[in-house]
Design an enzyme around this catalytic site. Sequence first.
Site, mmCIF file in Angstrom:
data_model
loop_
_atom_site.group_PDB
_atom_site.id
_atom_site.type_symbol
_atom_site.label_atom_id
_atom_site.label_comp_id
_atom_site.label_asym_id
_atom_site.label_seq_id
_atom_site.Cartn_x
_atom_site.Cartn_y
_atom_site.Cartn_z
ATOM 1 N N GLY A 36 0.452 -1.277 -0.494
ATOM 2 C CA GLY A 36 0.053 -0.002 -0.107
ATOM 3 C C GLY A 36 0.915 1.162 -0.218
ATOM 4 O O GLY A 36 0.504 2.612 -0.045
ATOM 5 N N THR A 38 3.404 4.898 0.801
ATOM 6 C CA THR A 38 2.934 5.782 1.366
ATOM 7 C C THR A 38 1.604 6.313 1.543
ATOM 8 O O THR A 38 1.195 6.871 2.238
ATOM 9 C CB THR A 38 3.963 7.115 0.846
ATOM 10 N N HIS A 439 -30.730 17.403 -10.302
ATOM 11 C CA HIS A 439 -30.661 18.658 -8.733
ATOM 12 C C HIS A 439 -31.316 17.963 -8.346
ATOM 13 O O HIS A 439 -32.055 17.059 -7.902
ATOM 14 C CB HIS A 439 -31.742 19.617 -10.013
HETATM 15 P P1 FAD Z 1 4.840 4.757 -2.212
HETATM 16 O O1 FAD Z 1 3.356 5.034 -1.991
HETATM 17 O O2 FAD Z 1 6.007 5.766 -1.388
HETATM 18 O O3 FAD Z 1 5.380 3.393 -2.179
HETATM 19 C C1 FAD Z 1 6.729 3.090 -2.473
HETATM 20 C C2 FAD Z 1 6.726 1.922 -1.226
HETATM 21 O O4 FAD Z 1 8.044 1.190 -1.688
HETATM 22 C C3 FAD Z 1 7.059 1.770 0.107
HETATM 23 O O5 FAD Z 1 6.034 0.903 0.442
HETATM 24 C C4 FAD Z 1 8.306 1.484 0.749
HETATM 25 O O6 FAD Z 1 8.158 0.379 1.842
HETATM 26 C C5 FAD Z 1 8.790 0.579 -0.290
HETATM 27 N N1 FAD Z 1 10.265 0.450 -0.845
HETATM 28 C C6 FAD Z 1 11.205 1.004 -0.910
HETATM 29 N N2 FAD Z 1 12.443 0.882 -0.873
HETATM 30 C C7 FAD Z 1 12.617 -0.023 -0.870
HETATM 31 C C8 FAD Z 1 12.989 -1.926 -1.188
HETATM 32 N N3 FAD Z 1 14.324 -1.550 -1.574
HETATM 33 N N4 FAD Z 1 12.704 -3.186 -0.680
HETATM 34 C C9 FAD Z 1 11.166 -2.985 -0.984
HETATM 35 N N5 FAD Z 1 10.561 -1.899 -0.644
HETATM 36 C C10 FAD Z 1 11.109 -0.768 -0.611
HETATM 37 N N6 FAD Z 1 -1.014 11.755 -3.288
HETATM 38 C C11 FAD Z 1 -2.594 11.880 -3.816
HETATM 39 O O7 FAD Z 1 -3.129 11.290 -4.634
HETATM 40 N N7 FAD Z 1 -3.789 11.579 -2.561
HETATM 41 C C12 FAD Z 1 -3.428 11.943 -1.914
HETATM 42 O O8 FAD Z 1 -4.748 12.701 -1.351
HETATM 43 C C13 FAD Z 1 -1.991 12.079 -1.167
HETATM 44 N N8 FAD Z 1 -2.429 12.842 -0.446
HETATM 45 C C14 FAD Z 1 -0.463 12.258 0.526
HETATM 46 C C15 FAD Z 1 -0.905 12.992 1.425
HETATM 47 C C16 FAD Z 1 0.398 12.765 2.501
HETATM 48 C C17 FAD Z 1 0.738 13.549 3.906
HETATM 49 C C18 FAD Z 1 1.792 12.006 1.527
HETATM 50 C C19 FAD Z 1 2.803 11.749 2.374
HETATM 51 C C20 FAD Z 1 1.634 11.989 0.447
HETATM 52 C C21 FAD Z 1 0.265 12.721 -0.407
HETATM 53 N N9 FAD Z 1 0.277 11.006 -1.148
HETATM 54 C C22 FAD Z 1 -1.442 11.560 -1.956
HETATM 55 C C23 FAD Z 1 1.087 11.017 -2.329
HETATM 56 C C24 FAD Z 1 1.140 10.090 -2.370
HETATM 57 O O9 FAD Z 1 1.007 8.581 -1.065
HETATM 58 C C25 FAD Z 1 2.519 8.997 -3.181
HETATM 59 O O10 FAD Z 1 2.383 9.924 -4.432
HETATM 60 C C26 FAD Z 1 2.128 7.583 -3.863
HETATM 61 O O11 FAD Z 1 2.013 6.603 -2.560
HETATM 62 C C27 FAD Z 1 3.107 7.687 -4.355
HETATM 63 O O12 FAD Z 1 3.193 6.259 -5.290
HETATM 64 P P2 FAD Z 1 4.466 5.037 -5.111
HETATM 65 O O13 FAD Z 1 3.729 3.841 -5.655
HETATM 66 O O14 FAD Z 1 5.083 5.791 -6.403
HETATM 67 O O15 FAD Z 1 5.349 5.218 -3.787
#
Ligand code: FAD
Length: 464
Positions: A36, A38, A439
């Site tokens: 899931g 971030t 509406h």
């Molecule tokens: P991430 O969700 O960061 O997932 C990356 C995963 O990789 C993590 O689980 C991490 O543990 C794992 N990982 C990293 N390195 C390794 C490794 N070497 N080996 C194994 N696992 C690893 N976006 C929206 O669209 N709507 C919102 O309302 C929104 N609200 C947000 C609120 C906050 C407070 C924050 C911080 C962010 C928000 N975002 C929102 C942004 C959104 O969370 C991110 O853009 C999104 O999660 C990015 O997805 P991703 O898959 O690129 O990375």
Amino acid sequence: MYDLAIIGGGPGGYVAGIRGAQNNLKVLLIEKDNVGGTCLNRGCIPTKSLIYDSRLFHSAKTSTILNGADSLAVDTSKLLERKRKVVKTLVGGLGAILKSNKIEVVQGKGSLQAPGKVSVEKADGSKADYEAKNVILANGSKPSVPPFIKVDGKFVQTTDEALDTQEVPENVIIIGGGVIGIEMATIYSNLGAQVTIVELLDDVLTTEDPDVRKTMRNMLKQRKVDVHLKAKAKEITVEKDEVKVVFEGADGKVQERMTQRVLVATGRAPVLDGVDAEKLGLAMEGPFVKVNGQLQTNLPGVFAIGDLVGGMMLAHKASAEAEIVVDCILGHKKSLKPELVPRCIWGLTEIGAVGLNEDEAKASGRKIKIGKFSYSSSGAAQAMGEVEGFAKVIGDAEIGEILGVHIMGAHATDLVSEAVTAMKMEGAVEDLYEAIKPHPTVSETLLEAALDWNKLAVHSPKKA
Ligand code: FAD
């Protein structure tokens, strides 16, 4: 040998895994924490759970029809408990979905050793090597903290800590007035904290439309949120049970404030755990992994998606890129259209936007026309008691192409989807009003804004 190995199980990585498995690819998903990413664990979902609950509290507390509303109090342990339950339910559900798709999920820290070769370091210290025809780097991002700030997790926090803290401070200083700063200010303010925002740039939410920014500034002022623009935080020090914040204001004067809590919301940086760019010869673009339109890196069979490649750091952008990569692996060439990626912000009211803002549309050199409609003129918004906000449609004056839509007000983050669909189908501004709206709903504000674009709005006075 796997068809696809993915490092990172966020909305980029897990969507790539599911889409790959649906297309009969043998998928390995490596995640060091909970699936899931971030978004589900520390971002989108926790913030929204807290925003909805804190909004409920604020609405009740300021209600004119509830007797004794003034004496209402929040049980912050229940607030946190509900947030944790929501996250747990969704993480559990996602685990079951991955299992049902026969995706092999390995818990541990993944590293890219070479194209086609990944290794995993598990929590028990054991190591495993895997081979895959294709690798996706979906490591995501983490809070980016200026070097002079020391996050101690208690008095000085990032959202990683703040979203899991039960105590609501009486006062808080937020460093950064971007999306995360504004959403956190909303939670704190709804819960009754005195909020101060220190923002380096000349406005809050700088990427948004000027009308959106102005309305948000006014709303923050009405809420007595103390906003300092063009203000530079210089020193943050924990002193006993308080934090001293020193910042230089727009007038050059240095101010010193004491506060119970500091939240650092100064942006996000890519996570390069297990990705040694120099050793691998992986091309970078600033701090981000460099990719082409199909999210291919310069290494054969290695893709990168989501926050790791920068651009709009949004969950749905990461998921859309995941789909493009799987399409590319299957031999179909697609690419992301950034102008069709919606933006959503849950501030003191919601903001949903897609495409160009007014400044960008003007700068594009096209002849533009703008239609606007206020929430206060909407029957649905009046009935809900949510009269703050507007819908704004920016279109090419000659051909009617929709260039940008900006909605601010109740349900704006849902409502903007309608504009995205219209733009995806290359619809014109007229299509936004020729489709009948139910509406009374706030979707009528979008219809009226589109009508206003042709000076045809029904529920606002005739324009000269
Ligand atoms: P991430 O969700 O960061 O997932 C990356 C995963 O990789 C993590 O689980 C991490 O543990 C794992 N990982 C990293 N390195 C390794 C490794 N070497 N080996 C194994 N696992 C690893 N976006 C929206 O669209 N709507 C919102 O309302 C929104 N609200 C947000 C609120 C906050 C407070 C924050 C911080 C962010 C928000 N975002 C929102 C942004 C959104 O969370 C991110 O853009 C999104 O999660 C990015 O997805 P991703 O898959 O690129 O990375």
